[in-house]
Design a protein around this motif. Structure first.
Motif, PDB file in Angstrom:
ATOM      1  N   GLY A   6       6.297   0.447  11.276  1.00 50.59           N
ATOM      2  CA  GLY A   6       7.058  -0.237  10.244  1.00 50.59           C
ATOM      3  C   GLY A   6       6.614   0.154   8.857  1.00 50.59           C
ATOM      4  O   GLY A   6       5.819   1.088   8.662  1.00 50.59           O
ATOM      5  N   THR A   7       7.109  -0.573   7.873  1.00 47.44           N
ATOM      6  CA  THR A   7       6.844  -0.263   6.470  1.00 47.44           C
ATOM      7  C   THR A   7       6.488  -1.539   5.720  1.00 47.44           C
ATOM      8  O   THR A   7       7.089  -2.588   5.948  1.00 47.44           O
ATOM      9  N   ILE A   8       5.509  -1.421   4.836  1.00 48.05           N
ATOM     10  CA  ILE A   8       5.146  -2.506   3.927  1.00 48.05           C
ATOM     11  C   ILE A   8       5.346  -2.004   2.501  1.00 48.05           C
ATOM     12  O   ILE A   8       4.843  -0.937   2.140  1.00 48.05           O
ATOM     13  N   VAL A   9       6.081  -2.762   1.717  1.00 51.11           N
ATOM     14  CA  VAL A   9       6.348  -2.400   0.326  1.00 51.11           C
ATOM     15  C   VAL A   9       5.879  -3.541  -0.571  1.00 51.11           C
ATOM     16  O   VAL A   9       6.353  -4.678  -0.438  1.00 51.11           O
ATOM     17  N   GLY A  10       4.947  -3.249  -1.454  1.00 53.99           N
ATOM     18  CA  GLY A  10       4.462  -4.251  -2.387  1.00 53.99           C
ATOM     19  C   GLY A  10       5.348  -4.366  -3.612  1.00 53.99           C
ATOM     20  O   GLY A  10       6.368  -3.676  -3.744  1.00 53.99           O
ATOM     21  N   SER A  11       4.925  -5.231  -4.530  1.00 51.21           N
ATOM     22  CA  SER A  11       5.737  -5.493  -5.725  1.00 51.21           C
ATOM     23  C   SER A  11       5.222  -4.755  -6.951  1.00 51.21           C
ATOM     24  O   SER A  11       5.664  -5.028  -8.076  1.00 51.21           O
ATOM     25  N   ALA A  12       4.294  -3.812  -6.769  1.00 51.38           N
ATOM     26  CA  ALA A  12       3.749  -3.059  -7.905  1.00 51.38           C
ATOM     27  C   ALA A  12       4.716  -1.942  -8.297  1.00 51.38           C
ATOM     28  O   ALA A  12       4.817  -0.926  -7.625  1.00 51.38           O
ATOM     29  N   ASN A  13       5.417  -2.140  -9.354  1.00 50.95           N
ATOM     30  CA  ASN A  13       6.379  -1.136  -9.826  1.00 50.95           C
ATOM     31  C   ASN A  13       6.488  -1.236 -11.349  1.00 50.95           C
ATOM     32  O   ASN A  13       7.150  -2.116 -11.863  1.00 50.95           O
ATOM     33  N   PRO A  14       5.778  -0.347 -12.064  1.00 49.50           N
ATOM     34  CA  PRO A  14       5.061   0.823 -11.563  1.00 49.50           C
ATOM     35  C   PRO A  14       3.716   0.450 -10.953  1.00 49.50           C
ATOM     36  O   PRO A  14       3.172  -0.623 -11.218  1.00 49.50           O
ATOM     37  N   MET A  67      -9.134  -3.156  17.205  1.00 47.59           N
ATOM     38  CA  MET A  67      -7.969  -3.242  16.319  1.00 47.59           C
ATOM     39  C   MET A  67      -7.407  -1.849  16.064  1.00 47.59           C
ATOM     40  O   MET A  67      -8.150  -0.861  16.005  1.00 47.59           O
ATOM     41  N   ARG A  68      -6.092  -1.773  15.863  1.00 47.34           N
ATOM     42  CA  ARG A  68      -5.455  -0.486  15.596  1.00 47.34           C
ATOM     43  C   ARG A  68      -4.274  -0.680  14.653  1.00 47.34           C
ATOM     44  O   ARG A  68      -3.453  -1.581  14.854  1.00 47.34           O
ATOM     45  N   VAL A  69      -4.217   0.157  13.634  1.00 48.79           N
ATOM     46  CA  VAL A  69      -3.057   0.215  12.735  1.00 48.79           C
ATOM     47  C   VAL A  69      -2.564   1.650  12.750  1.00 48.79           C
ATOM     48  O   VAL A  69      -3.304   2.578  12.397  1.00 48.79           O
ATOM     49  N   ASP A  70      -1.316   1.864  13.177  1.00 49.56           N
ATOM     50  CA  ASP A  70      -0.821   3.234  13.285  1.00 49.56           C
ATOM     51  C   ASP A  70       0.679   3.298  12.985  1.00 49.56           C
ATOM     52  O   ASP A  70       1.404   2.322  13.141  1.00 49.56           O
ATOM     53  N   HIS A  71       1.094   4.446  12.516  1.00 52.28           N
ATOM     54  CA  HIS A  71       2.501   4.735  12.235  1.00 52.28           C
ATOM     55  C   HIS A  71       3.135   3.683  11.321  1.00 52.28           C
ATOM     56  O   HIS A  71       4.266   3.244  11.525  1.00 52.28           O
ATOM     57  N   MET A  72       2.361   3.320  10.292  1.00 52.44           N
ATOM     58  CA  MET A  72       2.858   2.409   9.272  1.00 52.44           C
ATOM     59  C   MET A  72       3.041   3.168   7.962  1.00 52.44           C
ATOM     60  O   MET A  72       2.257   4.062   7.630  1.00 52.44           O
ATOM     61  N   GLY A  73       4.047   2.809   7.206  1.00 50.05           N
ATOM     62  CA  GLY A  73       4.216   3.285   5.846  1.00 50.05           C
ATOM     63  C   GLY A  73       3.854   2.162   4.895  1.00 50.05           C
ATOM     64  O   GLY A  73       4.329   1.033   5.057  1.00 50.05           O
ATOM     65  N   ILE A  74       2.985   2.443   3.927  1.00 51.34           N
ATOM     66  CA  ILE A  74       2.549   1.412   2.984  1.00 51.34           C
ATOM     67  C   ILE A  74       2.657   1.983   1.577  1.00 51.34           C
ATOM     68  O   ILE A  74       2.087   3.045   1.292  1.00 51.34           O
ATOM     69  N   ARG A  75       3.372   1.299   0.710  1.00 48.80           N
ATOM     70  CA  ARG A  75       3.539   1.828  -0.648  1.00 48.80           C
ATOM     71  C   ARG A  75       3.687   0.687  -1.656  1.00 48.80           C
ATOM     72  O   ARG A  75       4.039  -0.436  -1.336  1.00 48.80           O
ATOM     73  N   ASN A  76       3.381   1.032  -2.899  1.00 48.92           N
ATOM     74  CA  ASN A  76       3.577   0.139  -4.044  1.00 48.92           C
ATOM     75  C   ASN A  76       2.848  -1.197  -3.897  1.00 48.92           C
ATOM     76  O   ASN A  76       3.365  -2.243  -4.282  1.00 48.92           O
ATOM     77  N   VAL A  77       1.618  -1.141  -3.337  1.00 47.32           N
ATOM     78  CA  VAL A  77       0.834  -2.377  -3.241  1.00 47.32           C
ATOM     79  C   VAL A  77      -0.134  -2.454  -4.417  1.00 47.32           C
ATOM     80  O   VAL A  77      -0.604  -1.439  -4.922  1.00 47.32           O
ATOM     81  N   TRP A  78      -0.448  -3.667  -4.833  1.00 45.24           N
ATOM     82  CA  TRP A  78      -1.323  -3.857  -5.984  1.00 45.24           C
ATOM     83  C   TRP A  78      -2.781  -3.553  -5.655  1.00 45.24           C
ATOM     84  O   TRP A  78      -3.527  -3.101  -6.512  1.00 45.24           O
ATOM     85  N   GLY A  79      -3.195  -3.819  -4.430  1.00 41.32           N
ATOM     86  CA  GLY A  79      -4.574  -3.589  -4.037  1.00 41.32           C
ATOM     87  C   GLY A  79      -4.725  -2.327  -3.226  1.00 41.32           C
ATOM     88  O   GLY A  79      -4.206  -1.272  -3.583  1.00 41.32           O
ATOM     89  N   ASP A  80      -5.444  -2.419  -2.104  1.00 46.47           N
ATOM     90  CA  ASP A  80      -5.638  -1.288  -1.206  1.00 46.47           C
ATOM     91  C   ASP A  80      -4.541  -1.286  -0.152  1.00 46.47           C
ATOM     92  O   ASP A  80      -3.995  -2.336   0.209  1.00 46.47           O
ATOM     93  N   ALA A  81      -4.263  -0.115   0.392  1.00 48.42           N
ATOM     94  CA  ALA A  81      -3.287  -0.053   1.471  1.00 48.42           C
ATOM     95  C   ALA A  81      -3.815  -0.786   2.699  1.00 48.42           C
ATOM     96  O   ALA A  81      -3.136  -1.653   3.270  1.00 48.42           O
ATOM     97  N   ILE A  82      -5.049  -0.458   3.110  1.00 51.54           N
ATOM     98  CA  ILE A  82      -5.673  -1.096   4.272  1.00 51.54           C
ATOM     99  C   ILE A  82      -7.114  -1.440   3.901  1.00 51.54           C
ATOM    100  O   ILE A  82      -7.834  -0.616   3.360  1.00 51.54           O
ATOM    101  N   TYR A  83      -7.510  -2.649   4.229  1.00 48.82           N
ATOM    102  CA  TYR A  83      -8.810  -3.182   3.819  1.00 48.82           C
ATOM    103  C   TYR A  83      -9.519  -3.685   5.072  1.00 48.82           C
ATOM    104  O   TYR A  83      -9.015  -4.571   5.772  1.00 48.82           O
TER     105      TYR A  83
END
Length: 337
Positions: free
Chosen positions: A142-150, A177-193
């Protein structure tokens, strides 16, 4: 969450997010979605489950989606944000976004500096997803899109990660734990923590982050604050504001056996990796191997500790496609420190 939320119904071990929880992205659904997740019965390692989102849907969720709430959890994200929820646990589960996108749209922080509280539910940050002590979990597809723009660094929003893999604030910790095949963009912090998220020194264990695409973070690409047997491989990470990989564990945390391999990255303004843990924090068995740097340089800094706590670092087989030569500066005096 409202009392009219639909109950979770399984079909062959699969719980599908009901279509009544708006899959179009037109309305904010965090209360409805998390309320529904809380109705899913606990699974076991012998009989795992799948939570599947509607195919290709868009879910507007301004508040953290947790995968667990312990009965005793009173502080942190769950206590402030989901106090009304009953205890629930999505351990032993695959969270299959099924091509769906989770989008965060508001930019109001908890407060700015020492000013008045603007949104009390964000007191301890606002990551899009938080494992919260659930164990044996996979987040995928899946995809996660944050509200950081720009996309830019903002100190009042730096703890708005894409995915926070960690324990709760009481005593539980995430394992397998496993995180795979994810799209992450425009987040204010880190993509994965990756963080133990406890005060008792318990660490993450057996975590794999692979085959994800990160484009645009206000802070770092990925942060490692505690764990053992952590693997980060075959990810594409670009558009990070600061570091590609960061580690600043507390004294009771630290890590061992961390492998960062076969990733393709564009280095942020502060370099490839830094470790600035406390003197009491162990950090051993770090392998940075076979990564490709499309822009920037392999600036690696590991410090703040005694020799006995910093053992077994291997930096091998990495390559850079950068056309500019490495230039000394007051910030990065050496390629590897």
């Amino acid at each position: 969450p409202t009392s009219s939320r639909p109950a979770a119904v399984a079909a062959g071990g699969v719980y599908t997010v009901p279509a009544s929880i708006d899959p179009t992205g037109r309305t904010e659904v965090s209360d409805a979605l998390v309320g529904w997740l809380a109705t899913i019965p606990a699974a076991t390692a012998a009989s795992p489950i799948t939570v599947r989102f509607q195919p290709g849907a868009t879910y507007w969720s301004d508040y953290t989606i947790p995968l667990r709430k312990a009965a005793s959890a009173t502080g942190g994200i769950l206590g402030a944000m989901w106090r009304s929820l009953p205890a629930f646990d999505l351990s032993n589960a695959t969270i299959d976004l099924n091509g769906a996108t989770i989008v965060q749209r508001t930019t109001t922080p908890w407060r700015v500096g020492s000013g008045p509280v603007l949104d009390a539910r964000k007191r301890w940050g606002d990551p899009t997803m938080f494992t919260a002590g659930a164990t044996n979990v996979r987040i995928t597809n899946g995809t996660i899109v944050g509200s950081a723009n720009p996309v830019r660094y903002h100190p009042n929003r730096e703890d708005w990660m894409g995915i926070l893999v960690g324990g709760d604030n009481d005593d539980d910790v995430a394992q397998n734990m496993r995180v795979d095949h994810m799209g992450i963009r425009n987040v204010w912090g880190d993509a994965i923590y990756l963080a133990s998220q406890t005060a008792r020194g318990k660490l993450l264990k057996d975590v794999t982050i692979e085959d994800n695409v990160v484009r645009g973070t206000g802070r770092h690409g990925m942060t490692i604050h505690g764990g053992t047997n952590l693997t980060i491989r075959r990810n594409t990470i670009t558009g990070v504001t600061r570091l590609v990989f960061d580690s600043e564990p507390a004294a009771v945390h630290g890590w061992s056996d961390v492998t960062i391999t076969q990733n393709t990255v564009a280095v942020g303004s502060l370099g490839f990796l830094q470790y600035v843990g406390q003197r009491q924090s162990p950090a051993s068995g770090l392998r940075i191997t076979d990564n490709t740097i499309t822009s920037g340089h392999l600036v690696v800094e590991i410090g703040n500790g005694s020799d006995t706590l910093r053992q077994g670092v291997a930096i091998t087989g990495n390559r850079s496609l950068e056309t500019e030569e490495f230039r000394r500066s007051t910030l990065h005096r050496n390629l590897v420190t």
